[in-house]
Write a protein that holds these residues in place. Sequence first.
Motif, PDB file in Angstrom:
ATOM      1  N   SER A   9       0.842  -1.207   0.000  1.00 30.36           N
ATOM      2  CA  SER A   9       0.000   0.000   0.000  1.00 30.36           C
ATOM      3  C   SER A   9       0.872   1.251   0.000  1.00 30.36           C
ATOM      4  CB  SER A   9      -0.956   0.000   1.199  1.00 30.36           C
ATOM      5  OG  SER A   9      -0.266  -0.235   2.406  1.00 30.36           O
ATOM      6  N   SER A  10       2.014   1.144  -0.651  1.00 32.32           N
ATOM      7  CA  SER A  10       2.938   2.271  -0.806  1.00 32.32           C
ATOM      8  C   SER A  10       2.614   3.009  -2.105  1.00 32.32           C
ATOM      9  CB  SER A  10       4.378   1.744  -0.840  1.00 32.32           C
ATOM     10  OG  SER A  10       4.502   0.734  -1.825  1.00 32.32           O
ATOM     11  N   ASN A  11       3.405   4.035  -2.453  1.00 35.36           N
ATOM     12  CA  ASN A  11       3.189   4.771  -3.691  1.00 35.36           C
ATOM     13  C   ASN A  11       3.324   3.838  -4.896  1.00 35.36           C
ATOM     14  OD1 ASN A  11       2.816   7.156  -2.308  1.00 35.36           O
ATOM     15  ND2 ASN A  11       4.953   7.806  -2.516  1.00 35.36           N
ATOM     16  N   THR A  12       2.558   4.134  -5.954  1.00 32.57           N
ATOM     17  CA  THR A  12       2.571   3.292  -7.154  1.00 32.57           C
ATOM     18  C   THR A  12       3.980   3.130  -7.723  1.00 32.57           C
ATOM     19  OG1 THR A  12       0.319   3.988  -7.702  1.00 32.57           O
ATOM     20  CG2 THR A  12       1.616   3.027  -9.472  1.00 32.57           C
ATOM     21  N   SER A  13       4.780   4.183  -7.659  1.00 33.25           N
ATOM     22  CA  SER A  13       6.130   4.138  -8.228  1.00 33.25           C
ATOM     23  C   SER A  13       7.005   3.073  -7.580  1.00 33.25           C
ATOM     24  CB  SER A  13       6.807   5.508  -8.100  1.00 33.25           C
ATOM     25  OG  SER A  13       6.878   5.907  -6.740  1.00 33.25           O
ATOM     26  N   SER A  14       6.637   2.625  -6.377  1.00 37.28           N
ATOM     27  CA  SER A  14       7.426   1.606  -5.668  1.00 37.28           C
ATOM     28  C   SER A  14       6.893   0.194  -5.864  1.00 37.28           C
ATOM     29  CB  SER A  14       7.464   1.924  -4.168  1.00 37.28           C
ATOM     30  OG  SER A  14       6.175   1.765  -3.587  1.00 37.28           O
ATOM     31  N   HIS A  15       5.705   0.055  -6.449  1.00 35.86           N
ATOM     32  CA  HIS A  15       5.042  -1.255  -6.537  1.00 35.86           C
ATOM     33  C   HIS A  15       5.862  -2.299  -7.284  1.00 35.86           C
ATOM     34  CE1 HIS A  15       0.673   0.417  -5.886  1.00 35.86           C
ATOM     35  NE2 HIS A  15       1.473   0.613  -4.849  1.00 35.86           N
ATOM     36  N   TYR A  16       6.447  -1.889  -8.390  1.00 35.55           N
ATOM     37  CA  TYR A  16       7.159  -2.847  -9.246  1.00 35.55           C
ATOM     38  C   TYR A  16       8.336  -3.488  -8.507  1.00 35.55           C
ATOM     39  CZ  TYR A  16      10.252  -4.512 -12.985  1.00 35.55           C
ATOM     40  OH  TYR A  16      11.084  -5.263 -13.765  1.00 35.55           O
ATOM     41  N   GLU A  17       9.210  -2.671  -7.918  1.00 36.11           N
ATOM     42  CA  GLU A  17      10.385  -3.202  -7.228  1.00 36.11           C
ATOM     43  C   GLU A  17       9.994  -4.037  -6.016  1.00 36.11           C
ATOM     44  OE1 GLU A  17      13.396  -3.284  -8.219  1.00 36.11           O
ATOM     45  OE2 GLU A  17      13.148  -1.983  -9.974  1.00 36.11           O
ATOM     46  N   ILE A  18       8.985  -3.571  -5.281  1.00 37.54           N
ATOM     47  CA  ILE A  18       8.526  -4.331  -4.112  1.00 37.54           C
ATOM     48  C   ILE A  18       7.907  -5.651  -4.565  1.00 37.54           C
ATOM     49  CG2 ILE A  18       6.844  -4.376  -2.226  1.00 37.54           C
ATOM     50  CD1 ILE A  18       7.262  -1.326  -1.992  1.00 37.54           C
ATOM     51  N   GLY A  19       7.093  -5.582  -5.624  1.00 41.60           N
ATOM     52  CA  GLY A  19       6.478  -6.795  -6.155  1.00 41.60           C
ATOM     53  C   GLY A  19       7.513  -7.810  -6.593  1.00 41.60           C
ATOM     54  N   LYS A  20       8.583  -7.331  -7.257  1.00 39.58           N
ATOM     55  CA  LYS A  20       9.653  -8.239  -7.683  1.00 39.58           C
ATOM     56  C   LYS A  20      10.315  -8.920  -6.492  1.00 39.58           C
ATOM     57  CE  LYS A  20      12.579  -6.044 -10.235  1.00 39.58           C
ATOM     58  NZ  LYS A  20      13.774  -5.892 -11.122  1.00 39.58           N
ATOM     59  N   THR A  21      10.560  -8.151  -5.429  1.00 36.93           N
ATOM     60  CA  THR A  21      11.185  -8.713  -4.226  1.00 36.93           C
ATOM     61  C   THR A  21      10.307  -9.796  -3.610  1.00 36.93           C
ATOM     62  OG1 THR A  21      12.361  -6.654  -3.749  1.00 36.93           O
ATOM     63  CG2 THR A  21      12.052  -8.172  -1.914  1.00 36.93           C
ATOM     64  N   LEU A  22       9.016  -9.534  -3.532  1.00 40.73           N
ATOM     65  CA  LEU A  22       8.094 -10.512  -2.958  1.00 40.73           C
ATOM     66  C   LEU A  22       7.996 -11.760  -3.840  1.00 40.73           C
ATOM     67  CD1 LEU A  22       5.287  -8.064  -1.746  1.00 40.73           C
ATOM     68  CD2 LEU A  22       6.938  -9.289  -0.316  1.00 40.73           C
ATOM     69  N   LEU A  23       7.992 -11.557  -5.155  1.00 39.75           N
ATOM     70  CA  LEU A  23       7.957 -12.699  -6.071  1.00 39.75           C
ATOM     71  C   LEU A  23       9.212 -13.553  -5.924  1.00 39.75           C
ATOM     72  CD1 LEU A  23       6.492 -10.978  -9.257  1.00 39.75           C
ATOM     73  CD2 LEU A  23       5.467 -12.929  -8.064  1.00 39.75           C
ATOM     74  N   GLU A  24      10.363 -12.901  -5.817  1.00 42.11           N
ATOM     75  CA  GLU A  24      11.629 -13.626  -5.654  1.00 42.11           C
ATOM     76  C   GLU A  24      11.623 -14.472  -4.387  1.00 42.11           C
ATOM     77  OE1 GLU A  24      14.538 -10.572  -5.703  1.00 42.11           O
ATOM     78  OE2 GLU A  24      14.332 -10.162  -7.859  1.00 42.11           O
ATOM     79  N   ASN A  25      10.943 -13.964  -3.351  1.00 40.74           N
ATOM     80  CA  ASN A  25      10.888 -14.683  -2.074  1.00 40.74           C
ATOM     81  C   ASN A  25       9.608 -15.506  -1.918  1.00 40.74           C
ATOM     82  OD1 ASN A  25      13.306 -13.726  -0.278  1.00 40.74           O
ATOM     83  ND2 ASN A  25      12.583 -11.881  -1.341  1.00 40.74           N
ATOM     84  N   GLU A  26       8.843 -15.582  -3.018  1.00 41.84           N
ATOM     85  CA  GLU A  26       7.627 -16.393  -3.083  1.00 41.84           C
ATOM     86  C   GLU A  26       6.642 -16.053  -1.960  1.00 41.84           C
ATOM     87  OE1 GLU A  26       8.627 -20.517  -3.559  1.00 41.84           O
ATOM     88  OE2 GLU A  26       9.609 -20.160  -5.487  1.00 41.84           O
ATOM     89  N   VAL A  27       6.423 -14.755  -1.777  1.00 41.20           N
ATOM     90  CA  VAL A  27       5.448 -14.270  -0.799  1.00 41.20           C
ATOM     91  C   VAL A  27       4.216 -13.770  -1.551  1.00 41.20           C
ATOM     92  CG1 VAL A  27       4.966 -12.621   1.054  1.00 41.20           C
ATOM     93  CG2 VAL A  27       7.274 -13.577   0.796  1.00 41.20           C
ATOM     94  N   PRO A  28       3.056 -14.378  -1.383  1.00 40.70           N
ATOM     95  CA  PRO A  28       1.832 -13.894  -2.031  1.00 40.70           C
ATOM     96  C   PRO A  28       1.544 -12.458  -1.588  1.00 40.70           C
ATOM     97  CG  PRO A  28       1.484 -16.059  -1.055  1.00 40.70           C
ATOM     98  CD  PRO A  28       2.807 -15.564  -0.544  1.00 40.70           C
ATOM     99  N   PHE A  29       0.942 -11.672  -2.478  1.00 40.63           N
ATOM    100  CA  PHE A  29       0.666 -10.286  -2.082  1.00 40.63           C
ATOM    101  C   PHE A  29      -0.576  -9.721  -2.733  1.00 40.63           C
ATOM    102  CE2 PHE A  29       3.719 -10.018  -5.633  1.00 40.63           C
ATOM    103  CZ  PHE A  29       3.119  -9.089  -6.472  1.00 40.63           C
ATOM    104  N   LEU A  30      -1.141  -8.746  -2.042  1.00 39.11           N
ATOM    105  CA  LEU A  30      -2.210  -7.899  -2.565  1.00 39.11           C
ATOM    106  C   LEU A  30      -1.616  -6.512  -2.722  1.00 39.11           C
ATOM    107  CD1 LEU A  30      -5.891  -7.660  -1.327  1.00 39.11           C
ATOM    108  CD2 LEU A  30      -4.582  -5.602  -1.778  1.00 39.11           C
ATOM    109  N   VAL A  31      -1.751  -5.931  -3.918  1.00 40.59           N
ATOM    110  CA  VAL A  31      -1.148  -4.632  -4.185  1.00 40.59           C
ATOM    111  C   VAL A  31      -2.246  -3.619  -4.508  1.00 40.59           C
ATOM    112  CG1 VAL A  31      -0.708  -5.338  -6.579  1.00 40.59           C
ATOM    113  CG2 VAL A  31       0.495  -3.362  -5.647  1.00 40.59           C
ATOM    114  N   GLU A  32      -2.134  -2.439  -3.918  1.00 34.46           N
ATOM    115  CA  GLU A  32      -3.106  -1.387  -4.204  1.00 34.46           C
ATOM    116  C   GLU A  32      -3.074  -1.025  -5.683  1.00 34.46           C
ATOM    117  OE1 GLU A  32      -5.539   0.055  -2.586  1.00 34.46           O
ATOM    118  OE2 GLU A  32      -5.134  -1.341  -0.950  1.00 34.46           O
ATOM    119  N   LYS A  33      -4.208  -0.567  -6.185  1.00 31.96           N
ATOM    120  CA  LYS A  33      -4.298  -0.162  -7.593  1.00 31.96           C
ATOM    121  C   LYS A  33      -3.540   1.141  -7.825  1.00 31.96           C
ATOM    122  CE  LYS A  33      -6.959   3.447  -6.728  1.00 31.96           C
ATOM    123  NZ  LYS A  33      -6.543   4.826  -7.027  1.00 31.96           N
TER     124      LYS A  33
END
Length: 311
Positions: free
Chosen positions: A68-92
């Motif tokens: 639920s951070s700024n949109t500009s940070s979603h991609y890098e955070i999402g990549k980190t979570l994917l690399e660590n296989e952590v499911p996530f819900l991301v704000e639009k």
Amino acid sequence: MKKFLIIGIGNMGKIHKRIIENNQSSSVSGIVDLDIEKLNSYKKEITIYKNINEIDFKKAKYDAAIISSNTSSHYEIGKTLLENEVPFLVEKPITTNEKEFDEIVEESLKKNLIIRCGILETYNPIFNYIKNLKLDDIKSIHIFRHSQKITGRDVDNVIFDLVIHDLSVLIKLFPDSKIEIISKNYDSNKSFLESVDIFIKINDIPILISASRESQSKLRNWSIKTEDKDYQIDLINKEINIFESGFINIEDDFIVSNNLKNTKKSFSNSKESAEIQINEFIKNLADNEIDMEHFNLFNETHKQLFKINEF
């Protein structure tokens, strides 16, 4: 008990925290926020971080995360979570960059990892009611999502910030339908899009989506006109006014409305959309299963947003 990590503890982050903690099968175990000082009150029961890179995911073992951070940070955070296989819900929106979006989606499918997008309006009980009506004689839909000016906050252009809500609902109401973009009206002299009127067709139904952050008042209204009814939806007051059987006569040079029937349906006691959303996410985690209906919905919504933005 599912252990959640919340990344960004602004307005939506706080809402997610409250709902997760009210659910008996989940808890908030970690929070990431750059403004670490405001997290002092959470220190006793929750591990806090200033940056997601501080987390050792093998040791922390979070079951899921909320971005639920700024949109500009979603991609890098999402990549980190994917690399660590952590499911996530991301704000639009997940991201405003189509290439980044495709990468996140493709990687989640490759890893068979659950991801969801916070397109909140699709959980609104009002639209579930409308969907269940199975209206097949719709003549037009007019949508107005207007807000006052926003200051002191980093926001996306109005298409990714506001239009996404109503577009996602339209795609939910008309699944597997072709969307035809007719026109997009906006002030081309401005470097940043704050207001836009978009005309589209779905199944030959003419639809206007008017979105603005330059209004003097807040509007969240839909008007759905069918052959014999007019559904006036007020999302702020959580109600639908259904008008039917009305017609106009000219009597002694006066215009007279006759036989107008009005039925009001209130949804003020319905469960909040954010709670429904989190409950669906927790159910996915418990079942260890991707909700493909939701996945396809947010995927198609973003694809259409990119087209509208470039139109």
